[in-house]
Design a protein around this motif. Structure first.
Motif, PDB file in Angstrom:
ATOM      1  N   LEU A  25       0.802  -1.225   0.000  1.00  0.00           N
ATOM      2  CA  LEU A  25       0.000   0.000   0.000  1.00  0.00           C
ATOM      3  C   LEU A  25       0.835   1.276   0.000  1.00  0.00           C
ATOM      4  N   GLY A  26       2.091   1.158   0.445  1.00  0.00           N
ATOM      5  CA  GLY A  26       2.941   2.341   0.506  1.00  0.00           C
ATOM      6  C   GLY A  26       2.556   3.298   1.619  1.00  0.00           C
ATOM      7  N   ILE A  27       1.998   2.768   2.717  1.00  0.00           N
ATOM      8  CA  ILE A  27       1.652   3.590   3.874  1.00  0.00           C
ATOM      9  C   ILE A  27       2.392   3.044   5.103  1.00  0.00           C
ATOM     10  N   PRO A  28       2.606   3.868   6.118  1.00  0.00           N
ATOM     11  CA  PRO A  28       3.401   3.416   7.264  1.00  0.00           C
ATOM     12  C   PRO A  28       2.706   2.349   8.106  1.00  0.00           C
ATOM     13  N   ALA A  29       3.517   1.487   8.711  1.00  0.00           N
ATOM     14  CA  ALA A  29       3.045   0.514   9.698  1.00  0.00           C
ATOM     15  C   ALA A  29       3.629   0.933  11.038  1.00  0.00           C
ATOM     16  N   ILE A  30       2.782   1.092  12.048  1.00  0.00           N
ATOM     17  CA  ILE A  30       3.245   1.592  13.339  1.00  0.00           C
ATOM     18  C   ILE A  30       2.751   0.695  14.474  1.00  0.00           C
ATOM     19  N   ALA A  31       3.463   0.759  15.589  1.00  0.00           N
ATOM     20  CA  ALA A  31       3.063   0.026  16.792  1.00  0.00           C
ATOM     21  C   ALA A  31       3.534   0.836  18.000  1.00  0.00           C
ATOM     22  N   GLU A  32       4.756   0.570  18.455  1.00  0.00           N
ATOM     23  CA  GLU A  32       5.309   1.266  19.615  1.00  0.00           C
ATOM     24  C   GLU A  32       5.489   2.766  19.359  1.00  0.00           C
ATOM     25  N   GLU A  33       5.591   3.142  18.084  1.00  0.00           N
ATOM     26  CA  GLU A  33       5.824   4.547  17.757  1.00  0.00           C
ATOM     27  C   GLU A  33       4.753   5.471  18.340  1.00  0.00           C
ATOM     28  N   TYR A  90      -1.848  -0.176  11.940  1.00  0.00           N
ATOM     29  CA  TYR A  90      -1.462  -0.219  13.344  1.00  0.00           C
ATOM     30  C   TYR A  90      -1.529  -1.662  13.835  1.00  0.00           C
ATOM     31  N   HIS A  91      -0.406  -2.160  14.374  1.00  0.00           N
ATOM     32  CA  HIS A  91      -0.374  -3.529  14.875  1.00  0.00           C
ATOM     33  C   HIS A  91       0.082  -3.574  16.331  1.00  0.00           C
ATOM     34  N   GLY A  92      -0.201  -2.494  17.060  1.00  0.00           N
ATOM     35  CA  GLY A  92       0.119  -2.443  18.477  1.00  0.00           C
ATOM     36  C   GLY A  92      -1.077  -2.838  19.328  1.00  0.00           C
ATOM     37  N   VAL A  93      -1.099  -2.355  20.557  1.00  0.00           N
ATOM     38  CA  VAL A  93      -2.140  -2.729  21.521  1.00  0.00           C
ATOM     39  C   VAL A  93      -3.422  -1.929  21.295  1.00  0.00           C
ATOM     40  N   ALA A  94      -4.543  -2.639  21.204  1.00  0.00           N
ATOM     41  CA  ALA A  94      -5.892  -2.048  21.306  1.00  0.00           C
ATOM     42  C   ALA A  94      -6.236  -1.002  20.254  1.00  0.00           C
ATOM     43  N   GLY A  95      -5.698  -1.124  19.046  1.00  0.00           N
ATOM     44  CA  GLY A  95      -5.998  -0.141  18.010  1.00  0.00           C
ATOM     45  C   GLY A  95      -7.473  -0.038  17.682  1.00  0.00           C
ATOM     46  N   HIS A  96      -8.168  -1.183  17.648  1.00  0.00           N
ATOM     47  CA  HIS A  96      -9.590  -1.187  17.294  1.00  0.00           C
ATOM     48  C   HIS A  96     -10.433  -0.537  18.390  1.00  0.00           C
ATOM     49  N   PHE A  97      -9.921  -0.496  19.633  1.00  0.00           N
ATOM     50  CA  PHE A  97     -10.621   0.205  20.706  1.00  0.00           C
ATOM     51  C   PHE A  97     -10.304   1.692  20.693  1.00  0.00           C
ATOM     52  N   LEU A  98      -9.042   2.010  20.465  1.00  0.00           N
ATOM     53  CA  LEU A  98      -8.611   3.411  20.500  1.00  0.00           C
ATOM     54  C   LEU A  98      -9.238   4.224  19.375  1.00  0.00           C
ATOM     55  N   LEU A  99      -9.571   3.579  18.269  1.00  0.00           N
ATOM     56  CA  LEU A  99     -10.196   4.272  17.139  1.00  0.00           C
ATOM     57  C   LEU A  99     -11.664   3.879  16.990  1.00  0.00           C
ATOM     58  N   GLN A 100     -12.281   3.507  18.089  1.00  0.00           N
ATOM     59  CA  GLN A 100     -13.680   3.090  18.080  1.00  0.00           C
ATOM     60  C   GLN A 100     -14.573   4.234  17.606  1.00  0.00           C
ATOM     61  N   GLY A 101     -15.420   3.947  16.628  1.00  0.00           N
ATOM     62  CA  GLY A 101     -16.329   4.955  16.109  1.00  0.00           C
ATOM     63  C   GLY A 101     -15.765   5.783  14.976  1.00  0.00           C
ATOM     64  N   VAL A 102     -14.485   5.611  14.656  1.00  0.00           N
ATOM     65  CA  VAL A 102     -13.861   6.358  13.557  1.00  0.00           C
ATOM     66  C   VAL A 102     -14.187   5.671  12.234  1.00  0.00           C
ATOM     67  N   PRO A 103     -14.651   6.421  11.229  1.00  0.00           N
ATOM     68  CA  PRO A 103     -14.958   5.791   9.936  1.00  0.00           C
ATOM     69  C   PRO A 103     -13.694   5.388   9.191  1.00  0.00           C
ATOM     70  N   ASN A 104     -13.862   4.481   8.240  1.00  0.00           N
ATOM     71  CA  ASN A 104     -12.755   4.050   7.381  1.00  0.00           C
ATOM     72  C   ASN A 104     -11.621   3.380   8.153  1.00  0.00           C
ATOM     73  N   VAL A 105     -11.984   2.577   9.149  1.00  0.00           N
ATOM     74  CA  VAL A 105     -11.006   1.772   9.869  1.00  0.00           C
ATOM     75  C   VAL A 105     -11.379   0.310   9.673  1.00  0.00           C
ATOM     76  N   LEU A 106     -10.484  -0.452   9.045  1.00  0.00           N
ATOM     77  CA  LEU A 106     -10.699  -1.891   8.873  1.00  0.00           C
ATOM     78  C   LEU A 106     -10.065  -2.605  10.058  1.00  0.00           C
ATOM     79  N   LYS A 107     -10.900  -3.247  10.845  1.00  0.00           N
ATOM     80  CA  LYS A 107     -10.431  -3.907  12.079  1.00  0.00           C
ATOM     81  C   LYS A 107     -10.240  -5.399  11.803  1.00  0.00           C
ATOM     82  N   VAL A 108      -8.992  -5.846  11.902  1.00  0.00           N
ATOM     83  CA  VAL A 108      -8.629  -7.229  11.579  1.00  0.00           C
ATOM     84  C   VAL A 108      -8.191  -7.962  12.838  1.00  0.00           C
TER      85      VAL A 108
END
Length: 280
Positions: A25-33, A90-108
């Motif tokens: 995709l050419g977009i950043p992957a982040i976790a601890e950052e 985002y492949h860190g802790v609790a991303g799907h919770f931290l962005l809860q309610g935000v549109p255009n987030v694919l939660k895997v």
């Protein structure tokens, strides 16, 4: 293109999947950052945030979880700020919770067989099979307790995610391809309305973080909504019965002043409810 959050157990292939998506995709992957960004934004300890997020709640924290709650608010604000700047994985802790309610987030949710995970831990940590199993069980249990403590849900519940991928019979490349296909569907098409919703979410998170981290207003439980610069704040103010109670109107004024000092805030409405805590 949406944001992708990847939830996974210890050494289940989350980082490898994130890197595959990053390359395609050419977009950043982040976790601890994002922890470092939260620490920088709000002047708090990066090491302490990391520790609080990785450890399961202790007995006393179940009763007094204020510090960890504040760190979560700061982390959420950093994530929201990231979202305003563009898409990421985002492949860190609790991303799907931290962005809860935000549109255009694919939660895997990524699932890997236990024997595969044990093998990975044995190789990376130089542990015996038994020790590797214990390590995985400990980390998984801490994460389970962590999400239950703060969000009252089971992190393995499939209804929390848009996609659950089991790697038992699928390769990481296949998993990556499945996600890429999904991202190209109409549901994840970017629109001006979605961009505005992300900006509103980020502003609300910033207000909540600034109030939570301010010495004068720390401890107030808040819900914050923002729409095009108009901020609505509701919350609970716990006060002691006695001479040290600060007063509802004073606290509302302080919360409003903090919110108004944030760039992008045009109007503020604050409504707090006072709950008295008797002092024996």
């Amino acid at each position: 293109m949406p944001i992708v959050t990847i939830s996974r157990g210890t050494l289940s292939g989350g980082e490898a999947l994130a890197n595959c998506l990053k390359e395609k995709l050419g977009i950043p992957a982040i976790a601890e950052e994002v922890i470092k960004e939260a620490a920088t934004l709000y002047g708090i300890s990066e090491a302490e945030i990391s520790r609080q997020l990785k450890e399961g709640p202790k007995v006393w924290e179940r009763l007094l979880g204020e510090k960890r709650r504040i760190y979560l608010i700061a982390l959420q604000s950093a994530m929201a700020e990231h979202a305003t700047k563009g898409d990421f994985i985002y492949h860190g802790v609790a991303g799907h919770f931290l962005l809860q309610g935000v549109p255009n987030v694919l939660k895997v949710r990524l699932v890997a067989p236990l024997n595969q995970r044990i093998k990975s831990v044995m190789e990376r940590k130089k542990l015996s099979e038994g020790a590797a199993r214990e390590y995985i069980e400990k980390i998984d249990e801490e994460r389970k307790q962590w999400t239950k403590f703060f969000y009252q849900v089971d992190w393995a519940d499939p209804s929390l995610y848009d996609m659950v991928i089991n790697l038992e019979n699928l390769s990481l490349d296949t998993a990556c391809g499945m996600i890429l296909y999904t991202l190209n569907q109409p549901e994840f098409k970017e629109t001006e309305e979605k961009r505005r919703a992300i900006a509103n979410f980020a502003l609300a998170c910033q207000v909540k973080a600034k109030v939570a981290l301010n010495e004068r207003t720390r401890g107030i439980e808040l819900e914050v909504e923002a729409e095009d610069g108009k901020v609505r704040i509701q919350g609970k103010l716990y006060t002691t019965v006695g001479i040290f109670a600060t007063g509802l109107r004073q606290s509302e004024a302080e919360v409003a002043a903090i919110a108004k000092s944030i760039p992008g805030v045009r109007e503020v409405e604050v409504k707090l409810r006072e709950l008295s805590v008797p002092v024996e």
